[in-house]
Design a protein around this motif. Structure first.
Motif, PDB file in Angstrom:
ATOM      1  N   ALA A 138       0.820  -1.213   0.000  1.00 17.12           N
ATOM      2  CA  ALA A 138       0.000   0.000   0.000  1.00 17.12           C
ATOM      3  C   ALA A 138       0.851   1.258   0.000  1.00 17.12           C
ATOM      4  O   ALA A 138       0.421   2.307  -0.489  1.00 17.12           O
ATOM      5  CB  ALA A 138      -0.929  -0.012   1.214  1.00 17.12           C
ATOM      6  N   LEU A 139       2.074   1.168   0.549  1.00 10.77           N
ATOM      7  CA  LEU A 139       2.950   2.341   0.579  1.00 10.77           C
ATOM      8  C   LEU A 139       3.315   2.770  -0.835  1.00 10.77           C
ATOM      9  O   LEU A 139       3.334   3.969  -1.143  1.00 10.77           O
ATOM     10  CB  LEU A 139       4.200   2.027   1.395  1.00 10.77           C
ATOM     11  CG  LEU A 139       5.194   3.175   1.566  1.00 10.77           C
ATOM     12  CD1 LEU A 139       4.585   4.264   2.448  1.00 10.77           C
ATOM     13  CD2 LEU A 139       6.501   2.689   2.164  1.00 10.77           C
ATOM     14  N   THR A 140       3.611   1.805  -1.706  1.00  9.82           N
ATOM     15  CA  THR A 140       3.954   2.151  -3.085  1.00  9.82           C
ATOM     16  C   THR A 140       2.737   2.706  -3.824  1.00  9.82           C
ATOM     17  O   THR A 140       2.884   3.591  -4.669  1.00  9.82           O
ATOM     18  CB  THR A 140       4.501   0.919  -3.809  1.00  9.82           C
ATOM     19  OG1 THR A 140       3.502  -0.122  -3.797  1.00  9.82           O
ATOM     20  CG2 THR A 140       5.743   0.402  -3.105  1.00  9.82           C
ATOM     21  N   ASP A 141       1.554   2.188  -3.513  1.00  6.66           N
ATOM     22  CA  ASP A 141       0.347   2.690  -4.172  1.00  6.66           C
ATOM     23  C   ASP A 141       0.042   4.132  -3.770  1.00  6.66           C
ATOM     24  O   ASP A 141      -0.402   4.934  -4.590  1.00  6.66           O
ATOM     25  CB  ASP A 141      -0.839   1.788  -3.848  1.00  6.66           C
ATOM     26  CG  ASP A 141      -0.653   0.374  -4.359  1.00  6.66           C
ATOM     27  OD1 ASP A 141       0.135   0.192  -5.318  1.00  6.66           O
ATOM     28  OD2 ASP A 141      -1.277  -0.546  -3.805  1.00  6.66           O
ATOM     29  N   LEU A 142       0.286   4.456  -2.504  1.00  5.39           N
ATOM     30  CA  LEU A 142      -0.057   5.787  -2.011  1.00  5.39           C
ATOM     31  C   LEU A 142       0.996   6.824  -2.342  1.00  5.39           C
ATOM     32  O   LEU A 142       0.664   8.002  -2.543  1.00  5.39           O
ATOM     33  CB  LEU A 142      -0.264   5.742  -0.489  1.00  5.39           C
ATOM     34  CG  LEU A 142      -1.464   4.927   0.005  1.00  5.39           C
ATOM     35  CD1 LEU A 142      -1.471   4.855   1.523  1.00  5.39           C
ATOM     36  CD2 LEU A 142      -2.770   5.542  -0.485  1.00  5.39           C
ATOM     37  N   THR A 143       2.267   6.427  -2.386  1.00  8.21           N
ATOM     38  CA  THR A 143       3.347   7.402  -2.552  1.00  8.21           C
ATOM     39  C   THR A 143       3.944   7.422  -3.951  1.00  8.21           C
ATOM     40  O   THR A 143       4.724   8.336  -4.253  1.00  8.21           O
ATOM     41  CB  THR A 143       4.473   7.096  -1.544  1.00  8.21           C
ATOM     42  OG1 THR A 143       4.995   5.780  -1.803  1.00  8.21           O
ATOM     43  CG2 THR A 143       3.942   7.146  -0.121  1.00  8.21           C
ATOM     44  N   ASN A 144       3.631   6.420  -4.779  1.00  6.89           N
ATOM     45  CA  ASN A 144       4.207   6.311  -6.130  1.00  6.89           C
ATOM     46  C   ASN A 144       5.723   6.159  -6.100  1.00  6.89           C
ATOM     47  O   ASN A 144       6.395   6.448  -7.096  1.00  6.89           O
ATOM     48  CB  ASN A 144       3.841   7.531  -6.985  1.00  6.89           C
ATOM     49  CG  ASN A 144       2.353   7.617  -7.235  1.00  6.89           C
ATOM     50  OD1 ASN A 144       1.666   6.601  -7.348  1.00  6.89           O
ATOM     51  ND2 ASN A 144       1.830   8.836  -7.308  1.00  6.89           N
ATOM     52  N   LEU A 145       6.282   5.705  -4.976  1.00  7.64           N
ATOM     53  CA  LEU A 145       7.725   5.478  -4.898  1.00  7.64           C
ATOM     54  C   LEU A 145       8.068   4.169  -5.596  1.00  7.64           C
ATOM     55  O   LEU A 145       7.354   3.174  -5.442  1.00  7.64           O
ATOM     56  CB  LEU A 145       8.184   5.426  -3.436  1.00  7.64           C
ATOM     57  CG  LEU A 145       8.073   6.726  -2.639  1.00  7.64           C
ATOM     58  CD1 LEU A 145       8.506   6.496  -1.196  1.00  7.64           C
ATOM     59  CD2 LEU A 145       8.902   7.827  -3.279  1.00  7.64           C
ATOM     60  N   PRO A 146       9.167   4.128  -6.347  1.00 14.18           N
ATOM     61  CA  PRO A 146       9.536   2.874  -7.035  1.00 14.18           C
ATOM     62  C   PRO A 146       9.958   1.805  -6.035  1.00 14.18           C
ATOM     63  O   PRO A 146      10.537   2.096  -4.982  1.00 14.18           O
ATOM     64  CB  PRO A 146      10.709   3.295  -7.941  1.00 14.18           C
ATOM     65  CG  PRO A 146      11.249   4.535  -7.320  1.00 14.18           C
ATOM     66  CD  PRO A 146      10.078   5.232  -6.677  1.00 14.18           C
ATOM     67  N   VAL A 147       9.680   0.560  -6.375  1.00 11.75           N
ATOM     68  CA  VAL A 147       9.972  -0.544  -5.465  1.00 11.75           C
ATOM     69  C   VAL A 147      11.472  -0.714  -5.273  1.00 11.75           C
ATOM     70  O   VAL A 147      11.927  -1.026  -4.167  1.00 11.75           O
ATOM     71  CB  VAL A 147       9.341  -1.847  -6.008  1.00 11.75           C
ATOM     72  CG1 VAL A 147       9.688  -3.026  -5.112  1.00 11.75           C
ATOM     73  CG2 VAL A 147       7.827  -1.699  -6.105  1.00 11.75           C
ATOM     74  N   ASP A 148      12.256  -0.486  -6.342  1.00 10.70           N
ATOM     75  CA  ASP A 148      13.700  -0.655  -6.199  1.00 10.70           C
ATOM     76  C   ASP A 148      14.294   0.344  -5.218  1.00 10.70           C
ATOM     77  O   ASP A 148      15.254   0.048  -4.500  1.00 10.70           O
ATOM     78  CB  ASP A 148      14.385  -0.543  -7.552  1.00 10.70           C
ATOM     79  CG  ASP A 148      14.035   0.759  -8.258  1.00 10.70           C
ATOM     80  OD1 ASP A 148      13.122   1.464  -7.780  1.00 10.70           O
ATOM     81  OD2 ASP A 148      14.655   1.075  -9.291  1.00 10.70           O
ATOM     82  N   LEU A 149      13.716   1.542  -5.142  1.00 15.96           N
ATOM     83  CA  LEU A 149      14.175   2.514  -4.155  1.00 15.96           C
ATOM     84  C   LEU A 149      13.879   2.039  -2.739  1.00 15.96           C
ATOM     85  O   LEU A 149      14.724   2.152  -1.839  1.00 15.96           O
ATOM     86  CB  LEU A 149      13.516   3.867  -4.402  1.00 15.96           C
ATOM     87  CG  LEU A 149      13.777   4.949  -3.340  1.00 15.96           C
ATOM     88  CD1 LEU A 149      15.257   5.296  -3.294  1.00 15.96           C
ATOM     89  CD2 LEU A 149      12.938   6.189  -3.607  1.00 15.96           C
ATOM     90  N   LEU A 150      12.697   1.478  -2.529  1.00 18.27           N
ATOM     91  CA  LEU A 150      12.339   1.002  -1.192  1.00 18.27           C
ATOM     92  C   LEU A 150      13.163  -0.209  -0.810  1.00 18.27           C
ATOM     93  O   LEU A 150      13.550  -0.361   0.362  1.00 18.27           O
ATOM     94  CB  LEU A 150      10.844   0.669  -1.150  1.00 18.27           C
ATOM     95  CG  LEU A 150       9.895   1.833  -1.429  1.00 18.27           C
ATOM     96  CD1 LEU A 150       8.445   1.355  -1.393  1.00 18.27           C
ATOM     97  CD2 LEU A 150      10.107   2.954  -0.430  1.00 18.27           C
ATOM     98  N   PHE A 151      13.456  -1.101  -1.772  1.00 15.58           N
ATOM     99  CA  PHE A 151      14.266  -2.280  -1.460  1.00 15.58           C
ATOM    100  C   PHE A 151      15.725  -1.917  -1.172  1.00 15.58           C
ATOM    101  O   PHE A 151      16.444  -2.704  -0.554  1.00 15.58           O
ATOM    102  CB  PHE A 151      14.206  -3.286  -2.607  1.00 15.58           C
ATOM    103  CG  PHE A 151      13.023  -4.201  -2.544  1.00 15.58           C
ATOM    104  CD1 PHE A 151      12.812  -5.004  -1.431  1.00 15.58           C
ATOM    105  CD2 PHE A 151      12.105  -4.253  -3.578  1.00 15.58           C
ATOM    106  CE1 PHE A 151      11.720  -5.850  -1.363  1.00 15.58           C
ATOM    107  CE2 PHE A 151      11.008  -5.098  -3.513  1.00 15.58           C
ATOM    108  CZ  PHE A 151      10.815  -5.903  -2.403  1.00 15.58           C
TER     109      PHE A 151
END
Length: 526
Positions: free
Chosen positions: A289-302
């Motif tokens: 849900a964090l990626t859906d709400l913030t539009n942050l790329p998954v590779d950045l979060l990983f």
């Protein structure tokens, strides 16, 4: 005849005596040969370290050699145990013993170049002599030697008292020392005999380990295998290893992994975005849900960004309020971190496109904290619409010429319009004080002429379930005539409306409760 008998007797005596002497000589020679096979010569230097080996059996040792064995181990040493130690000190010992019958004599130098080993064949026996290779020989007195032996015993006792296995091995895997815990583990895992040296190598992965710590196991059966965390230290050319049992740690890590997976699956179904930062302020966990709400790329979060990088990425994507300047932005980052760690961070982020996020900080264990991002755009829109409707309703009530007041089921005033305040001289619009029905009726009674209808009005407003609405007439002290309209509303609420009698067409015949209501009241009392 007599002389011949005596001659014969003397002859037999001489022969017997000679035979006895010959037998004694043979026995003496055999004794000397036997002693030469089983013991060192009596002339052997007592300070020399000499072992006598016959057919892979240690048959004798000099006093110094016995002390040498005693310093190596407190038990009785066999040739196999001595051979294992000499192989460790003298790498070429095994090959030299194999070629000794042909060469008859060889001299070896120890690995550290401090000792020399002389091997000599004496018939079927092998004479092993250890001498120092140093030019300067240090002679220890009995007291110093006793202190060294006491220290050796103390170190050996401390090694055996360790609850976890510890041992010394070469880089090829040859064990030269092991404590009691290692020997007990070898007996349980491999069925090794405690009297056989060297013990079996239980951790072959240690010799090929690249780092100072490895985790390895004994056995392949998941039910009976044992896990150990081995710490490796270099000791000269050898390795000193300690093995800490890690079975409980393995189970704890497996439980934590299952727990984390369960939490991750739970978080995956939540509509609230969750970002958990560890004590170093790096992103440790997040949900889809964090990626859906913030539009942050998954590779950045990983990549596990820190808090500042995370908020900076939100700012670059216009997913948080834009700061006035960079200095205030840095202050905002510090405020977010400090308030979230204290559990006091909570604010609304009003974003472009009529979106509103509620961002909350929650402290976690070990100094970590979590940011919860929730999309409350629909809730805010609904609240705004309700507020607009309520404000519209207030404006409508204030625009009516009649004075209107509404009481709840408990008899408390919950709503009144501007005409009501103007009529009765109150300030219900701006005052925070709550007025009850009894207080309101008292004000109405004081501002009007005596009228028996006020008691019935108070009774109507304080009942839990009043009857249908009715009307009554009253007159104020300034002479104005009013019509009192009482109506029941849903939820046990009651509304009282005061209208000017000159404009109302519902004027009753007198200033009391209607006759129909009065008759119903009489029937109830009867």
């Amino acid at each position: 005849m007599l002389y011949s008998v005596w001659g014969l007797a003397i002859g037999f005596g001489v022969v017997s005596f000679g035979a006895a002497l010959a037998g004694a000589a043979v026995l003496a020679m055999q004794y000397r040969a036997l002693m030469s096979q089983r013991a060192l010569p009596a002339s052997t230097d007592p300070d020399a370290t000499i072992f006598l080996v016959d057919r892979a059996q240690l048959v004798d040792a000099s006093p110094a050699a016995r002390d040498y064995l005693a310093m190596l181990s407190g038990g009785q040493w066999s040739y196999r145990q001595l051979s294992g130690h000499l192989c460790k000190a003298f790498p070429e010992f095994q090959d030299a013993m194999l070629t000794l019958p042909r060469r008859r004599m060889q001299t070896l130098t120890s690995r550290d170049r401090t000792q020399a080993l002389t091997l000599t064949m004496e018939g079927q026996r092998t004479r092993i002599a250890i001498t120092t290779a140093e030019k300067d020989v240090v002679t220890l007195d009995r007291g110093s030697h006793g202190h060294i032996e006491a220290e050796l015993e103390s170190l050996r006792a401390m090694g055996d008292s360790l609850a976890f296995p510890a041992w010394r091995q070469s880089r090829e895997g040859a064990i030269s020392w092991a404590n009691r815990a290692y020997l007990d583990l070898a007996r349980r895992a491999k069925g090794a005999d405690a009297g056989i040296w060297p013990p079996p190598l239980l951790f072959p992965a240690v010799a090929s380990a690249n780092g100072r710590e490895i985790r390895t196991q004994i056995g392949t059966d998941p039910e009976t295998s044992k896990w150990f965390d081995c710490r490796i230290e270099s000791l000269d050319d050898d390795l000193f290893v300690t093995a800490i049992p890690a079975d409980q740690l393995i189970k704890a890590e497996a439980t934590l992994a299952d727990f984390t997976q369960t939490f991750s699956q739970t978080f995956a179904h939540l509509t609230v975005g969750i970002a958990v930062f560890d004590r170093r302020r790096q992103l440790a966990m997040f949900n889809p849900a964090l990626t859906d709400l913030t539009n942050l790329p998954v590779d950045l979060l990983f990549s596990r960004p820190n808090l500042e990088t995370f908020l900076d990425a939100l700012r670059a994507r216009h997913m948080m309020p834009e700061p006035r300047d960079y200095a205030s932005w840095r202050d905002h980052v510090s405020d977010v971190e400090r308030a979230a760690a204290d559990g006091t961070y909570s604010e609304m982020w009003h974003l472009p496109g009529a979106r509103t996020y509620r961002v909350t900080g929650r402290p976690q264990i070990d100094g970590a904290f979590a940011l919860l991002i929730e999309d409350i755009s629909a809730e805010v829109s609904l609240t705004r619409r309700f507020r607009s409707e309520i404000e519209t309703g207030h404006h409508v009530l204030n625009a009516l010429p009649d004075a209107i007041s509404v009481f709840d089921r408990m008899g408390n005033l919950i709503m009144a319009n501007a005409a009501y305040d103007a009529l009765w001289g109150t300030d219900t619009q701006g005052s925070a004080m709550q007025m009850t029905a009894i207080e309101a009726v008292r004000d109405w009674r004081e501002a009007s002429a005596p009228n028996a209808a006020w008691g019935d009005v108070q009774l109507y407003l304080t009942r839990d379930f009043p009857e249908e609405g009715w009307t009554a007439k009253t007159q104020l002290t300034d002479g104005r005539a009013l019509i009192i309209h009482l109506n029941a509303l849903p939820g046990g609420m009651r509304m009282v409306r005061f209208s000017d009698a000159r404009r109302s067409r519902l004027l009753p015949l007198d200033g009391r409760i209607g006759e129909a209501e009065r008759a119903a009241e009489a029937r109830l009392k009867a």
